[in-house]
Design an enzyme around this catalytic site. Structure first.
Site, PDB file in Angstrom:
ATOM      1  N   GLY A   7       0.567  -1.619  -0.120  1.00  0.00           N
ATOM      2  CA  GLY A   7      -0.271  -0.088  -0.086  1.00  0.00           C
ATOM      3  C   GLY A   7       0.702   1.470   0.339  1.00  0.00           C
ATOM      4  N   LYS A 177     -10.999   5.952  16.833  1.00  0.00           N
ATOM      5  CA  LYS A 177     -10.925   5.710  15.871  1.00  0.00           C
ATOM      6  C   LYS A 177     -11.840   6.009  15.102  1.00  0.00           C
ATOM      7  CE  LYS A 177      -7.844   7.458  12.664  1.00  0.00           C
ATOM      8  NZ  LYS A 177      -7.044   8.624  12.603  1.00  0.00           N
TER       9      LYS A 177
HETATM   10  N1  LIG Z   1      -3.416   9.576   4.370  1.00  0.00           N
HETATM   11  C1  LIG Z   1      -3.471  10.501   5.569  1.00  0.00           C
HETATM   12  O1  LIG Z   1      -3.595  11.625   6.127  1.00  0.00           O
HETATM   13  C2  LIG Z   1      -4.226   9.408   6.325  1.00  0.00           C
HETATM   14  C3  LIG Z   1      -3.875   9.225   7.515  1.00  0.00           C
HETATM   15  C4  LIG Z   1      -4.926   8.571   9.117  1.00  0.00           C
HETATM   16  C5  LIG Z   1      -5.051   7.008   8.342  1.00  0.00           C
HETATM   17  N2  LIG Z   1      -5.341   7.088   7.151  1.00  0.00           N
HETATM   18  C6  LIG Z   1      -5.717   5.987   6.396  1.00  0.00           C
HETATM   19  O2  LIG Z   1      -4.930   4.360   5.924  1.00  0.00           O
HETATM   20  C7  LIG Z   1      -4.869   3.795   4.409  1.00  0.00           C
HETATM   21  C8  LIG Z   1      -4.374   4.287   4.217  1.00  0.00           C
HETATM   22  O3  LIG Z   1      -4.696   5.729   3.391  1.00  0.00           O
HETATM   23  P1  LIG Z   1      -3.805   6.248   2.241  1.00  0.00           P
HETATM   24  O4  LIG Z   1      -4.039   8.118   2.706  1.00  0.00           O
HETATM   25  O5  LIG Z   1      -2.236   5.952   2.525  1.00  0.00           O
HETATM   26  O6  LIG Z   1      -4.771   5.923   1.108  1.00  0.00           O
HETATM   27  P2  LIG Z   1      -3.973   5.634  -0.441  1.00  0.00           P
HETATM   28  O7  LIG Z   1      -2.386   6.699  -0.555  1.00  0.00           O
HETATM   29  O8  LIG Z   1      -4.665   5.767  -1.895  1.00  0.00           O
HETATM   30  O9  LIG Z   1      -2.440   4.518  -0.511  1.00  0.00           O
HETATM   31  C9  LIG Z   1      -3.140   3.654  -0.214  1.00  0.00           C
HETATM   32  C10 LIG Z   1      -2.378   2.512  -1.609  1.00  0.00           C
HETATM   33  O10 LIG Z   1      -2.397   0.860  -1.530  1.00  0.00           O
HETATM   34  C11 LIG Z   1      -2.222   0.858  -2.807  1.00  0.00           C
HETATM   35  N3  LIG Z   1      -3.399  -0.507  -3.284  1.00  0.00           N
HETATM   36  C12 LIG Z   1      -4.261  -0.926  -2.843  1.00  0.00           C
HETATM   37  N4  LIG Z   1      -4.297  -1.961  -3.635  1.00  0.00           N
HETATM   38  C13 LIG Z   1      -3.056  -2.822  -4.184  1.00  0.00           C
HETATM   39  C14 LIG Z   1      -2.429  -3.875  -3.521  1.00  0.00           C
HETATM   40  N5  LIG Z   1      -3.147  -4.720  -4.600  1.00  0.00           N
HETATM   41  N6  LIG Z   1      -0.883  -4.140  -4.232  1.00  0.00           N
HETATM   42  C15 LIG Z   1      -0.570  -2.921  -4.283  1.00  0.00           C
HETATM   43  N7  LIG Z   1      -0.727  -1.813  -3.435  1.00  0.00           N
HETATM   44  C16 LIG Z   1      -2.348  -2.310  -3.188  1.00  0.00           C
HETATM   45  C17 LIG Z   1      -2.414   1.880  -4.074  1.00  0.00           C
HETATM   46  O11 LIG Z   1      -1.964   1.126  -5.221  1.00  0.00           O
HETATM   47  P3  LIG Z   1      -2.317   2.627  -6.804  1.00  0.00           P
HETATM   48  O12 LIG Z   1      -1.751   4.412  -5.888  1.00  0.00           O
HETATM   49  O13 LIG Z   1      -1.615   1.000  -7.180  1.00  0.00           O
HETATM   50  O14 LIG Z   1      -3.810   2.253  -6.631  1.00  0.00           O
HETATM   51  C18 LIG Z   1      -2.384   2.960  -3.044  1.00  0.00           C
HETATM   52  O15 LIG Z   1      -0.780   3.708  -3.768  1.00  0.00           O
HETATM   53  C19 LIG Z   1      -6.088   4.307   4.954  1.00  0.00           C
HETATM   54  O16 LIG Z   1      -7.157   3.375   5.805  1.00  0.00           O
HETATM   55  C20 LIG Z   1      -6.672   5.741   6.209  1.00  0.00           C
HETATM   56  O17 LIG Z   1      -7.890   6.539   6.118  1.00  0.00           O
HETATM   57  C21 LIG Z   1      -4.866   8.118   6.269  1.00  0.00           C
END
Ligand SMILES: NC(=O)c1ccc[n+]([C@@H]2O[C@H](COP(=O)([O-])OP(=O)(O)OC[C@H]3O[C@@H](n4cnc5c(N)ncnc54)[C@H](OP(=O)(O)O)[C@@H]3O)[C@@H](O)[C@H]2O)c1
Length: 295
Positions: A7, A177
């Site tokens: 991810g 959360k």
């Molecule tokens: N961002 C924040 O500030 C934040 C803060 C607190 C909590 N969170 C939580 O943390 C989690 C991640 O959030 P995020 O913001 O980091 O999400 P994000 O930027 O959308 O990152 C998720 C990543 O997972 C990858 N992915 C999905 N399916 C995959 C697979 N089968 N194989 C390999 N990679 C895969 C996606 O790749 P692709 O790009 O190729 O689709 C994407 O790069 C979520 O639950 C979110 O609610 C986020």
């Protein structure tokens, strides 16, 4: 110690840099890694700019996976984990750092001999470009064993900055959360507003209050103590402190992406159903956000 990260989005890259700085060997698992096997990530945190060289590999690489940090969106957990399942050692450490609930149990059931951990963070980050990361809040990260009976953090995590906070009872941390996310994210998505509007607009505030009251009815039945004060007070505090933010659910809807609603409000409603508790406001909001979400 080697950590694989599944991810490689905002959180995956953020924690990759933290693990690297803590002296860990890190490799991100990408759907399409470039042939060089690494990429440069330019990070901006406050006024500090740093460039990291991160190692990347595909899910079909040969290397065994002993320690895996999972930072996909909750709805991608199963498919992503299935893509590397044959590489996991039987006693692999799996840390799920995600919003939402429900996915932890599924992972635990599918990998009964793995050492499953849950983690929640108030860190905030986003990626303006695939090779850029902006960290907007260092935040606090709580981590605790979901299945393991241990008081020791997973390998290398004691050296992370900021230091993660070990919690024996990760379920309560996940519920806290989840409850805040349930109170804020779907409403901001429905009303297409910044978090702060939920406390400024009396009608929105009343809706948030109703959601919070229902969630507390459920958590009381489950024997979970959320906060020392009412959930609405905590949710209002978070909405005020993040007044200018657009929640991730709002952003997902605006960009036509799937949302994590099933693992947030959906989880709460399914838990309530199992106990025969009616949560009419949360249920109505679930249907409304489902109708807005891409699948
Ligand atoms: N961002 C924040 O500030 C934040 C803060 C607190 C909590 N969170 C939580 O943390 C989690 C991640 O959030 P995020 O913001 O980091 O999400 P994000 O930027 O959308 O990152 C998720 C990543 O997972 C990858 N992915 C999905 N399916 C995959 C697979 N089968 N194989 C390999 N990679 C895969 C996606 O790749 P692709 O790009 O190729 O689709 C994407 O790069 C979520 O639950 C979110 O609610 C986020």
């Amino acid at each position: 110690m080697k950590w694989h990260i599944l991810g490689a989005g905002a959180m995956g890259n953020l924690f990759a840099t933290r693990l690297l700085q803590a002296g860990q060997d890190v490799s991100l698992i990408l759907r399409q890694p470039n042939p060089e096997g690494y990429y440069q990530l330019h990070c901006l945190e406050g006024k500090a700019r740093r460039t990291y060289t991160l190692t990347a590999q595909s899910a079909s690489a040969d290397e065994a996976i002993c320690r895996l940090l999972i930072t996909t969106k909750a709805y991608d957990t199963q498919a992503a984990l299935a893509s590397v399942a044959d590489r996991l050692t039987p006693d692999a450490t799996l840390v799920l750092l995600q919003n939402g609930m429900g996915q932890h149990q599924t992972v635990q059931q599918q990998h009964p001999s793995a050492d499953v951990w849950g983690a929640v963070t108030t860190a905030g980050a986003w990626r303006p470009q695939p090779d850029e990361l902006v960290c907007v809040a260092a935040g606090e990260t709580h981590i605790g064993p979901f299945t393991a009976e241990t008081a020791a953090l997973p390998a290398g995590w004691t050296a992370l900055t900021p230091a993660p906070i070990y919690v024996q009872d990760i379920q309560t941390a996940l519920w806290r959360k989840l409850a805040i996310n349930c109170a804020i994210n779907p409403l901001t998505a429905l009303h297409r507003c910044h978090n702060g509007k939920l406390v400024e607009n009396p009608e929105f505030y009343q809706q948030m209050q109703q959601l919070c009251d229902e969630i507390e009815t459920l958590t009381h039945s489950l024997g979970i103590t959320l906060f020392a004060t009412d959930l609405i007070d905590q949710a209002a505090k978070v909405a005020q402190a993040t007044a200018d933010n657009r929640s991730s659910m709002l952003q997902d809807i605006c960009h036509g992406r799937p949302t994590e609603i099933e693992f947030i409000t959906g989880y709460v409603c399914s838990q309530a159903d199992q106990l025969g508790i009616d949560l009419p406001c949360n249920k109505a909001l679930l249907s409304q956000v489902r109708a807005l979400s891409a699948t």
